[in-house]
Motif scaffolding. Structure first.
Motif, PDB file in Angstrom:
ATOM      1  N   VAL A  16     -49.563 -16.682 -57.812  1.00 37.05           N
ATOM      2  CA  VAL A  16     -48.547 -15.911 -57.080  1.00 37.05           C
ATOM      3  C   VAL A  16     -48.913 -14.436 -56.974  1.00 37.05           C
ATOM      4  O   VAL A  16     -48.418 -13.727 -56.076  1.00 37.05           O
ATOM      5  CB  VAL A  16     -47.165 -16.071 -57.752  1.00 37.05           C
ATOM      6  N   ASP A  17     -49.786 -13.943 -57.847  1.00 31.89           N
ATOM      7  CA  ASP A  17     -50.185 -12.533 -57.792  1.00 31.89           C
ATOM      8  C   ASP A  17     -51.038 -12.232 -56.567  1.00 31.89           C
ATOM      9  O   ASP A  17     -51.214 -11.057 -56.208  1.00 31.89           O
ATOM     10  CB  ASP A  17     -50.961 -12.156 -59.059  1.00 31.89           C
ATOM     11  N   PHE A  18     -51.600 -13.292 -55.962  1.00 26.85           N
ATOM     12  CA  PHE A  18     -52.486 -13.083 -54.812  1.00 26.85           C
ATOM     13  C   PHE A  18     -51.833 -13.501 -53.487  1.00 26.85           C
ATOM     14  O   PHE A  18     -52.507 -13.570 -52.457  1.00 26.85           O
ATOM     15  CB  PHE A  18     -53.790 -13.857 -55.000  1.00 26.85           C
ATOM     16  N   ILE A  19     -50.536 -13.794 -53.515  1.00 24.33           N
ATOM     17  CA  ILE A  19     -49.847 -14.136 -52.264  1.00 24.33           C
ATOM     18  C   ILE A  19     -49.571 -12.849 -51.501  1.00 24.33           C
ATOM     19  O   ILE A  19     -48.919 -11.926 -52.006  1.00 24.33           O
ATOM     20  CB  ILE A  19     -48.530 -14.878 -52.543  1.00 24.33           C
TER      21      ILE A  19
ATOM     22  N   GLN B  24     -48.369 -13.040 -48.069  1.00 25.44           N
ATOM     23  CA  GLN B  24     -47.262 -13.271 -47.129  1.00 25.44           C
ATOM     24  C   GLN B  24     -46.879 -14.754 -47.123  1.00 25.44           C
ATOM     25  O   GLN B  24     -47.721 -15.627 -47.323  1.00 25.44           O
ATOM     26  CB  GLN B  24     -47.688 -12.836 -45.722  1.00 25.44           C
ATOM     27  N   ILE B  25     -45.573 -15.007 -46.861  1.00 27.60           N
ATOM     28  CA  ILE B  25     -45.075 -16.379 -46.715  1.00 27.60           C
ATOM     29  C   ILE B  25     -44.521 -16.514 -45.302  1.00 27.60           C
ATOM     30  O   ILE B  25     -43.635 -15.755 -44.892  1.00 27.60           O
ATOM     31  CB  ILE B  25     -43.974 -16.697 -47.745  1.00 27.60           C
TER      32      ILE B  25
ATOM     33  N   LEU C  15     -48.715 -20.064 -46.803  1.00 30.22           N
ATOM     34  CA  LEU C  15     -49.010 -18.873 -47.602  1.00 30.22           C
ATOM     35  C   LEU C  15     -50.279 -18.219 -47.084  1.00 30.22           C
ATOM     36  O   LEU C  15     -51.279 -18.886 -46.835  1.00 30.22           O
ATOM     37  CB  LEU C  15     -49.199 -19.241 -49.082  1.00 30.22           C
ATOM     38  N   LYS C  16     -50.199 -16.910 -46.943  1.00 31.47           N
ATOM     39  CA  LYS C  16     -51.406 -16.144 -46.628  1.00 31.47           C
ATOM     40  C   LYS C  16     -51.800 -15.396 -47.891  1.00 31.47           C
ATOM     41  O   LYS C  16     -51.013 -14.620 -48.433  1.00 31.47           O
ATOM     42  CB  LYS C  16     -51.144 -15.173 -45.482  1.00 31.47           C
ATOM     43  N   MET C  17     -53.014 -15.675 -48.375  1.00 33.62           N
ATOM     44  CA  MET C  17     -53.481 -15.071 -49.608  1.00 33.62           C
ATOM     45  C   MET C  17     -54.177 -13.754 -49.325  1.00 33.62           C
ATOM     46  O   MET C  17     -54.575 -13.461 -48.179  1.00 33.62           O
ATOM     47  CB  MET C  17     -54.416 -16.037 -50.337  1.00 33.62           C
TER      48      MET C  17
ATOM     49  N   GLN D 161     -55.444 -19.360 -46.129  1.00 36.13           N
ATOM     50  CA  GLN D 161     -54.108 -19.860 -45.821  1.00 36.13           C
ATOM     51  C   GLN D 161     -53.895 -21.185 -46.554  1.00 36.13           C
ATOM     52  O   GLN D 161     -54.750 -22.062 -46.522  1.00 36.13           O
ATOM     53  CB  GLN D 161     -53.942 -20.060 -44.311  1.00 36.13           C
ATOM     54  N   VAL D 162     -52.736 -21.310 -47.194  1.00 40.71           N
ATOM     55  CA  VAL D 162     -52.430 -22.496 -47.996  1.00 40.71           C
ATOM     56  C   VAL D 162     -51.090 -23.070 -47.555  1.00 40.71           C
ATOM     57  O   VAL D 162     -50.082 -22.350 -47.508  1.00 40.71           O
ATOM     58  CB  VAL D 162     -52.367 -22.146 -49.506  1.00 40.71           C
ATOM     59  N   LYS D 163     -51.085 -24.383 -47.230  1.00 37.87           N
ATOM     60  CA  LYS D 163     -49.846 -25.035 -46.822  1.00 37.87           C
ATOM     61  C   LYS D 163     -48.951 -25.269 -48.039  1.00 37.87           C
ATOM     62  O   LYS D 163     -49.437 -25.535 -49.140  1.00 37.87           O
ATOM     63  CB  LYS D 163     -50.143 -26.367 -46.147  1.00 37.87           C
ATOM     64  N   VAL D 164     -47.638 -25.194 -47.808  1.00 35.07           N
ATOM     65  CA  VAL D 164     -46.663 -25.382 -48.876  1.00 35.07           C
ATOM     66  C   VAL D 164     -45.724 -26.530 -48.500  1.00 35.07           C
ATOM     67  O   VAL D 164     -45.176 -26.539 -47.394  1.00 35.07           O
ATOM     68  CB  VAL D 164     -45.848 -24.096 -49.121  1.00 35.07           C
TER      69      VAL D 164
END
Length: 278
Positions: free
Chosen positions: A237-240, A242-243, A253-255, A260-263
């Motif tokens: 979560v420290d590297f997120i 934007q949601i 999620l944009k790191m 980009q990571v799907k949630v």
């Protein structure tokens, strides 16, 4: 050493009792021949050895010290009666078979004295055996307790090692890379992605493939920092950065490294709770 001492006492006692029987019965059986008296004494000694051996076995395997007081008294009295009956009963039977009836009756005046000697011998023997086997059982129990303590200590050490390993896994992860081993600090991990039976670790320094399950990472990585947002993804979560809303119900999620990571829906609920979002 203790066994040798018991055997020595045992042999001396048998010889001593045989001599005592000879000396006591001699004046009571003045009309008996010397050969009869010697035969009687020898038979007393031999039978005493057998009866004492039997008593020793009974004491060894019965654990009389664990009985209640009234039970002990009953058992001790019963053993005393059996001891005396076996010793002199068998001897008188043999004397009856060996000597003529008239000669055998010469032993009758010594019966009360023989019973007294038998009871005293039984009392001494039972005390000796009880004392010896009490020490033996205590030594076994001490050894057993010592083994238990050692096992508990080993278990505690194993648990401590496992705990230390868990703590180390929360701080750093070692990944084998050919002939080299790369060490990745957990704080530098951006996110993890499932790759079949492997997990691709994306860190600020690069990507590392490790043969381990997502579930094991989920269990050992600090839950306050890492969230499994999808069946195949765990993010730091420290590297997120934007949601964003993705495909109506799902989030994206944009790191900070541009990935980009799907949630999933359930993953987003956990993520909001971790981030303190309503």
């Amino acid at each position: 050493m203790e066994n040798k001492r018991i055997i020595a006492i045992y042999l001396i006692g048998v010889l001593l009792i045989a001599a005592i029987i000879y000396l006591i019965t001699r004046p009571l059986m003045s009309s008996a021949s010397e050969s009869m008296l010697i035969t009687d004494a020898i038979m007393c000694g031999v039978l005493l050895a057998g009866v004492l051996t039997l008593l020793k076995i009974i004491v060894k395997y019965s654990n009389l010290s664990s009985l209640y007081l009234y039970q002990k008294l009953t058992v001790y009295i019963a053993l005393a009666v059996l001891f005396v009956l076996c010793w002199f009963g068998i001897e008188f039977l043999l004397l009856y078979l060996i000597f003529p009836t008239d000669d055998w009756l010469l032993f009758s005046p010594s019966v009360p004295v023989r019973i007294l000697v038998g009871v005293l011998t039984y009392g001494f023997a039972i005390q000796l055996y009880l004392s010896f086997y009490k020490k033996e059982r205590q030594a076994v129990e001490d050894n057993y307790q010592g083994n238990n303590l050692a096992e508990e200590s080993d278990s505690a050490l194993i648990s401590e090692n496992e705990s230390n390993q868990s703590e180390k896994l929360q701080e750093r992860i070692a990944v084998k890379n050919g002939q080299k081993i790369d060490v990745i600090m957990v704080s530098e991990i951006v996110y993890l992605q499932a790759e079949g039976d492997y997990v691709m670790i994306h860190s600020v320094k690069g990507k590392y493939l490790k043969e381990q399950t997502m579930k094991s990472f989920e269990e050992f990585l600090p839950s306050s920092q890492f969230v499994r947002v999808h069946r195949s993804s765990i993010v730091n979560v420290d590297f997120i950065a934007q949601i964003e809303l993705y495909d109506k119900q799902n989030q994206l999620l944009k790191m900070q490294n541009g990935a980009q990571v799907k949630v999933s829906i359930s993953g987003y609920r956990i993520l909001k709770k971790t981030l303190g979002l309503k």
